[in-house]
Design a protein around this motif. Structure first.
Motif, short mmCIF file in Angstrom:
data_model
loop_
_atom_site.label_atom_id
_atom_site.label_comp_id
_atom_site.label_asym_id
_atom_site.label_seq_id
_atom_site.Cartn_x
_atom_site.Cartn_y
_atom_site.Cartn_z
N SER A 117 54.31 81.31 29.42
CA SER A 117 53.76 81.77 28.80
C SER A 117 52.13 81.90 28.03
CB SER A 117 54.42 83.25 27.88
OG SER A 117 54.50 82.08 26.75
N SER A 143 59.13 83.69 28.17
CA SER A 143 58.48 82.55 29.45
C SER A 143 59.89 81.93 30.02
CB SER A 143 56.81 81.74 28.95
OG SER A 143 58.45 81.10 28.81
N ALA A 144 60.35 81.49 31.02
CA ALA A 144 61.36 81.25 31.62
C ALA A 144 61.50 79.61 30.45
CB ALA A 144 60.94 80.49 32.38
N GLY A 197 66.19 78.88 32.08
CA GLY A 197 65.87 80.41 31.64
C GLY A 197 66.30 80.93 33.58
N GLY A 201 67.83 85.33 34.43
CA GLY A 201 67.16 86.73 36.08
C GLY A 201 68.48 87.19 36.80
N LEU A 213 66.39 88.33 26.95
CA LEU A 213 64.74 89.39 27.22
C LEU A 213 64.32 90.45 26.06
CD1 LEU A 213 66.41 89.82 30.99
CD2 LEU A 213 65.38 88.22 30.18
N SER A 241 56.32 84.75 37.45
CA SER A 241 57.82 85.10 38.09
C SER A 241 58.28 86.13 37.25
CB SER A 241 58.57 84.28 39.06
OG SER A 241 58.38 83.45 37.73
N VAL A 242 58.20 85.65 36.14
CA VAL A 242 59.16 86.20 34.55
C VAL A 242 59.01 87.92 34.57
CG1 VAL A 242 60.34 85.96 32.37
CG2 VAL A 242 59.82 83.99 34.31
N HIS A 246 61.01 91.32 35.49
CA HIS A 246 61.68 92.35 35.00
C HIS A 246 60.18 93.24 34.51
CE1 HIS A 246 65.02 89.59 34.30
NE2 HIS A 246 64.16 88.30 33.91
#
Length: 284
Positions: A117, A143-144, A197, A201, A213, A241-242, A246
């Protein structure tokens, strides 16, 4: 029309987009200068990219994770200049690429939520404030990698509900030896941890996962974004993508802190192509 090559390089992969009459996209491994030398970057480009390019390149714009200091971006620049001898080569931090992709020439708060992130306050031309992400060991909230670390920790602290624990063990290697080896022996430690991670998801509607989350995204927003000067005056836009997966939850938390949600872009390349194509037309 001149041939422009744009690269978006993260921890996992590098996306290369050749912009001319017929735009083409190619992929190589991620080329983070914290993990690669000039020679290893040259090797990847020479072996995995150049054979696919059928015409001379006039300009290269490389946006890369890890290109956040003069020494690291110079390392990448030397590799590019060796591979694209006749081109005008530019190397920028991926955060600057995210800001351009998010806002083009408008001001705002640009965020990356993917494997890692990051964020910045962008004035439409340059990054004017940057609160460091501190990487996956010390930071990278939301972040993942952050979520992967949380999941592994909770697994070995016996805090995961039985239904999730069974699914996790069936689909992910939860052997302590495997995880320890990935942490201490692997070249891409953050990518290894981030792979776990993905489990969150896949189970985003589970109350236990929702709590993890929510905490991660709220930490990113309240401890980082709110500290930018006059943060509530700007729109907040996201790359990665994260964030894309979300976005409803993130919008809910942004509203809680009176921040203005904007675009959520899974992949910045399309908007970077538009930015550079428009810039080239204006200069011609």
């Amino acid at each position: 029309m001149m041939s422009i090559l744009i690269a978006d390089s993260g921890a996992t992969k590098t996306e290369w987009c050749l912009v001319n009459e017929n735009t083409q996209t190619f992929f190589t491994e991620g080329l983070n200068p914290y993990y690669h030398s000039t020679d290893s970057i040259k090797k990847v480009i020479n072996q995995d990219l150049l054979p696919k390019l059928s015409e001379p390149i006039q300009k290269v714009f490389f946006y890369g994770a890890g290109c956040d200091s003069e020494g690291k971006d110079q390392l990448v620049l030397e590799a590019l200049e060796s591979c694209f001898i006749d081109a005008e080569n530019h190397v920028y931090h991926d955060l600057f690429g995210a800001a351009r992709a998010c806002f083009w020439n408008e001001p705002g708060i640009a965020c990356i939520l993917g494997t890692g992130s990051n964020s910045c306050l962008y004035d439409g031309e340059k990054v004017v404030e940057h609160i460091p992400s501190l990487a996956f060991i010390l930071g990278d909230e939301g972040s993942a990698g952050y979520f992967g670390k949380k999941l592994i920790n909770k697994y070995f602290r016996f805090e995961i509900p039985d239904d999730l624990k069974q699914d996790l063990e069936q689909n992910y290697n939860m052997s302590l030896d495997h995880i320890t080896k990935g942490l201490y022996d692997g070249d891409q430690k953050s990518r290894f941890i981030a792979s776990y991670g993905a489990f969150l998801g896949e189970h985003a509607d589970h109350p236990f996962v929702k709590e993890i989350l929510y905490e991660g995204f709220e930490s990113f927003i309240s401890r980082i974004l709110l500290n930018y000067t006059n943060a509530t005056d700007y729109e907040v836009r996201f790359i990665g993508s994260v964030a894309f997966a979300h976005q409803d939850l993130i919008k809910e938390i942004l509203a809680k802190y009176n921040l203005k949600p904007g675009l959520f872009v899974k992949n910045p390349m399309e908007r970077l192509v538009t930015f550079h194509t428009d810039s080239a037309l204006q200069q011609s």
